[in-house]
Write a protein that holds these residues in place. Sequence first.
Motif: not given
Length: 402
Positions: A205, A225, A227-228, A230-232, A234-235, A252, A284
């Motif tokens: 990344w 960004d 939300p992006r 946070e998505s990473r 979580a991933e 986080e 998570r």
Amino acid sequence: MTAPAPGGLSDVLVSHGPHVAAAIGEALHGHPAYLPIRRAAGPMFGGRAETCARLIAVVLTGEPLPEDDLGRFRDLGVLAARQAIPLPVLSEVWDLALAAAARTCWTVAPAGRFAEMAELTAHAARLAIGAREACIQGYAEAPREGSRSRPLRRLLAETLIDGAPAGVIAEAAGVRLAPAYLVLLCEAPAAASCWERASERLDRWDGVLYSGDLSGLVALLPAADPPRAESRAAEFTAFLVARTRGPVHAAEALSRGLADIPDALEEASRVLTVVKAVPDAEDRPYRADELLVELAILEQPAIRGRLAAVLKPLDAGTDLRRTLEVLLACNLDRERAARELWIHRRTLHYRLDRIRDLSGVDPSSARGIQLFRAALTSARLTGPERDGRRAEETSLPPPLSA
């Protein structure tokens, strides 16, 4: 500065060069970075004693550090980076060495030479600033693999976490820092091979900075960004869950800018403390606004005391606390909880009735199970404090009722 006459202050200081070197070694001995830094600094001028003699001589000239000497300090920074010595640790050792050298020089200086010593000390401080800058420059330029270099990611992460300006280091390495980062903290039981796979995933990344390992990982995810980011987060946490044994705890916090990263790290650390105490925590990342009640409990000793009183009656039964913990961890699924406890479902019902009778709180009611969840979380947060308070529990106020 005019050199003093033979037998004067300069001769005294030069003759005590080995004494200064020994004092520096004593000040650094036992420091975790002592051996790697000693290996890095050894070749500078031919050994520790030779290095001290050379630097004392330079201070006595009253002139700036020669370019060759600055080059040696840049080389020291390169060697320190290659040995994976964190920059804050290198800076700490630097300060310890300077303090030991100055203290020793003042100790051996002849009486009545205060003015000369003050002038030499001021000049040494100016030289130290230039030498430190050269060292940091070499440290920053050592990882030249670009933004995907692991040493560079660690260096930048530790610098930002420490609240220090990282722009100079990023510029020297050709890396553009994000305007803000999502701070992700993770703790997971894992082998070294698993950490290698996890770090490879972070390496893929762009712009992600990180320090530590799976026993205590701090990752900074670019958050232009949110939300992006946070998505990473979580991933990545899901990736750890799939490849490790045991629970994965994660927290986080979003920083508003680079200067806000230490505060975001502190917030995430507090959240992680609570996450590890919550009996039904999921694998998570959690944010502070998801655990407001638990964070409030953490700050309220009086409430924690009353919650301890909720659980105290359960000590009269066998495995009653454990039964509640497993029930919560199974999301109140009684069949699954019975399987996890290796008991019959009727035995589970009996235990829950016993909990109600002993505590006066019904774990079958929504309010009751919420109260028990808070009490168990509080007990885990209290940890080692519990034994110290047992003598006081007899005088605690009555339990909160369901």
